[in-house]
Design a protein around this motif. Structure first.
Motif, PDB file in Angstrom:
ATOM      1  N   ARG A 129      31.295   4.928 -28.328  1.00  0.00           N
ATOM      2  CA  ARG A 129      30.885   4.076 -29.446  1.00  0.00           C
ATOM      3  C   ARG A 129      31.732   4.358 -30.684  1.00  0.00           C
ATOM      4  O   ARG A 129      32.208   3.434 -31.358  1.00  0.00           O
ATOM      5  CB  ARG A 129      29.406   4.299 -29.759  1.00  0.00           C
ATOM      6  CG  ARG A 129      28.917   3.452 -30.929  1.00  0.00           C
ATOM      7  CD  ARG A 129      27.509   3.812 -31.337  1.00  0.00           C
ATOM      8  NE  ARG A 129      26.554   3.437 -30.329  1.00  0.00           N
ATOM      9  CZ  ARG A 129      25.736   4.291 -29.694  1.00  0.00           C
ATOM     10  NH1 ARG A 129      25.811   5.594 -29.982  1.00  0.00           N
ATOM     11  NH2 ARG A 129      24.892   3.877 -28.791  1.00  0.00           N
ATOM     12  N   GLU A 130      31.929   5.636 -30.994  1.00  0.00           N
ATOM     13  CA  GLU A 130      32.725   6.010 -32.159  1.00  0.00           C
ATOM     14  C   GLU A 130      34.181   5.588 -31.990  1.00  0.00           C
ATOM     15  O   GLU A 130      34.813   5.115 -32.941  1.00  0.00           O
ATOM     16  CB  GLU A 130      32.626   7.524 -32.397  1.00  0.00           C
ATOM     17  CG  GLU A 130      31.233   7.979 -32.816  1.00  0.00           C
ATOM     18  CD  GLU A 130      31.137   9.485 -32.969  1.00  0.00           C
ATOM     19  OE1 GLU A 130      32.121  10.178 -32.606  1.00  0.00           O
ATOM     20  OE2 GLU A 130      30.088   9.975 -33.448  1.00  0.00           O
TER      21      GLU A 130
ATOM     22  N   SER B 205      34.508   1.792 -32.412  1.00  0.00           N
ATOM     23  CA  SER B 205      34.332   1.444 -33.822  1.00  0.00           C
ATOM     24  C   SER B 205      35.567   1.815 -34.639  1.00  0.00           C
ATOM     25  O   SER B 205      36.052   1.016 -35.447  1.00  0.00           O
ATOM     26  CB  SER B 205      33.093   2.151 -34.379  1.00  0.00           C
ATOM     27  OG  SER B 205      32.934   1.887 -35.761  1.00  0.00           O
TER      28      SER B 205
ATOM     29  N   ARG C 199      31.900  -3.272 -30.994  1.00  0.00           N
ATOM     30  CA  ARG C 199      30.834  -2.292 -31.141  1.00  0.00           C
ATOM     31  C   ARG C 199      30.084  -2.124 -29.824  1.00  0.00           C
ATOM     32  O   ARG C 199      30.086  -3.014 -28.975  1.00  0.00           O
ATOM     33  CB  ARG C 199      29.855  -2.707 -32.236  1.00  0.00           C
ATOM     34  CG  ARG C 199      29.072  -3.975 -31.954  1.00  0.00           C
ATOM     35  CD  ARG C 199      28.240  -4.384 -33.160  1.00  0.00           C
ATOM     36  NE  ARG C 199      27.320  -5.477 -32.869  1.00  0.00           N
ATOM     37  CZ  ARG C 199      27.668  -6.769 -32.917  1.00  0.00           C
ATOM     38  NH1 ARG C 199      28.903  -7.107 -33.222  1.00  0.00           N
ATOM     39  NH2 ARG C 199      26.764  -7.702 -32.646  1.00  0.00           N
TER      40      ARG C 199
ATOM     41  N   GLU D   9      26.268  -1.174 -28.439  1.00  0.00           N
ATOM     42  CA  GLU D   9      24.879  -1.080 -28.868  1.00  0.00           C
ATOM     43  C   GLU D   9      23.990  -0.601 -27.738  1.00  0.00           C
ATOM     44  O   GLU D   9      24.246  -0.893 -26.558  1.00  0.00           O
ATOM     45  CB  GLU D   9      24.385  -2.443 -29.365  1.00  0.00           C
ATOM     46  CG  GLU D   9      25.115  -2.940 -30.601  1.00  0.00           C
ATOM     47  CD  GLU D   9      24.548  -4.255 -31.108  1.00  0.00           C
ATOM     48  OE1 GLU D   9      23.661  -4.827 -30.427  1.00  0.00           O
ATOM     49  OE2 GLU D   9      24.991  -4.713 -32.177  1.00  0.00           O
TER      50      GLU D   9
ATOM     51  N   TYR E  30      28.568  -3.621 -24.561  1.00  0.00           N
ATOM     52  CA  TYR E  30      29.791  -3.622 -25.367  1.00  0.00           C
ATOM     53  C   TYR E  30      30.036  -5.027 -25.886  1.00  0.00           C
ATOM     54  O   TYR E  30      30.146  -5.977 -25.112  1.00  0.00           O
ATOM     55  CB  TYR E  30      30.979  -3.154 -24.524  1.00  0.00           C
ATOM     56  CG  TYR E  30      32.337  -3.419 -25.161  1.00  0.00           C
ATOM     57  CD1 TYR E  30      32.627  -2.981 -26.446  1.00  0.00           C
ATOM     58  CD2 TYR E  30      33.316  -4.117 -24.464  1.00  0.00           C
ATOM     59  CE1 TYR E  30      33.856  -3.224 -27.030  1.00  0.00           C
ATOM     60  CE2 TYR E  30      34.559  -4.358 -25.028  1.00  0.00           C
ATOM     61  CZ  TYR E  30      34.825  -3.918 -26.316  1.00  0.00           C
ATOM     62  OH  TYR E  30      36.053  -4.169 -26.887  1.00  0.00           O
TER      63      TYR E  30
ATOM     64  N   SER F 204      39.613  -6.994 -35.146  1.00  0.00           N
ATOM     65  CA  SER F 204      39.511  -6.642 -36.560  1.00  0.00           C
ATOM     66  C   SER F 204      40.042  -7.797 -37.401  1.00  0.00           C
ATOM     67  O   SER F 204      40.746  -8.688 -36.907  1.00  0.00           O
ATOM     68  CB  SER F 204      40.323  -5.371 -36.850  1.00  0.00           C
ATOM     69  OG  SER F 204      41.705  -5.618 -36.669  1.00  0.00           O
TER      70      SER F 204
END
Length: 275
Positions: free
Chosen positions: A49-50, A53, A59, A61, A72, A77
């Protein structure tokens, strides 16, 4: 059963998530796959997750409850999105693409896995929270983008045809008015393609008058399906007379000058892309 090191599990998790985005995986699935405790898997998920990100890949969840798990949700971006749209504008504006009649050759771009998959990420990210059941498109150049969008959302793709095929079984057809030529045309879809009461996202490659998009919306009404969004890759700048008013577009075509051999196209640059 073989035990895997953490770096192996993290690498495998990234592969699994990216191969099937927007799909809910249970902790039991990963626990059995890696022969590891759920607590260990939870720690692995935190690392992934990190990483996702930090790299701007979207992300991850966690969904609570009996039917919960991990999902996922990919996205590009803002920087990558702007870069892709600029790249697309450069590709589409090549004067060698001008075809007699003021048309633009686009097929190679839409058939490119690189472009179609990244366009799909942008479109899907706008609708990932809408609980979409189907992506719907018409048999045009936009099929690759629509298919990739369906993949990103982990839902089936329904392709509307211009003419019915015997292999489609029972179909439902409607007539619609072309937004650009004002001609009466028809479109058809198998009754098995979309379940009644579904939520659908309409995806198309190009919008001029909006007649095709309006036809798809009307056809979905015959299926008692809710159209939660209309997304196109390119739309013409003149939109006051379009038959569809509420839609998203990535690029705006301002004009094609056959004499000067110039194509003017730009990203749709407003924060709210609902036109």
């Amino acid at each position: 059963m073989k035990k895997y090191k953490r770096n192996q599990r993290v690498g495998a998790l990234m592969k699994i998530f990216t191969e099937r985005p927007n799909h809910v995986f249970s902790y039991n699935y990963f626990s059995e796959l890696f022969n590891a405790a759920k607590s260990t898997i939870s720690e692995d998920i935190v690392i992934v997750r990190e990483l996702v990100s930090d790299l701007g890949f979207g992300r991850i969840e966690t969904i609570a409850g009996a039917a919960g798990g991990v999902i996922y949700i990919p996205s590009l971006s803002e920087q990558d999105t702007a870069g892709l749209l600029s790249e697309l504008c450069l590709a589409f504006s090549n004067p060698n693409r001008i075809i007699p009649g003021g048309y633009i050759y686009m097929t190679d771009i839409f058939n490119s896995p690189y472009y179609s998959s990244n366009i799909a990420k942008i479109i899907a990210s706008k609708y990932s929270s809408k609980e979409i059941d189907y992506v719907v498109t018409v048999e045009t150049k936009g099929i690759p983008v629509a298919l990739m969008t369906a993949r990103e959302l982990d839902v089936p793709l329904a392709v509307i045809r211009r003419n019915s095929k015997v292999t489609e079984g029972s179909t439902l057809s409607i007539n619609y008015v072309s937004g650009s030529t004002r001609k009466i045309e028809s479109m058809t879809l198998s009754r098995r393609a979309v379940k009644e009461g579904s939520k659908v996202l309409v995806v198309d490659d190009f919008m001029k008058g909006g007649g095709t998009a309006k036809g798809m919306i009307d056809l979905m009404a015959e299926f008692n399906a809710e159209v939660v969004g209309v997304s196109v890759v390119i739309s013409t700048a003149e939109h006051k007379d379009k038959l569809v008013k509420d839609y998203n577009t990535l690029l705006v075509l301002e004009g094609v000058d056959e004499i000067e051999k110039a194509i003017k196209i730009r990203p749709y640059d407003q924060e709210n892309t609902d036109i």
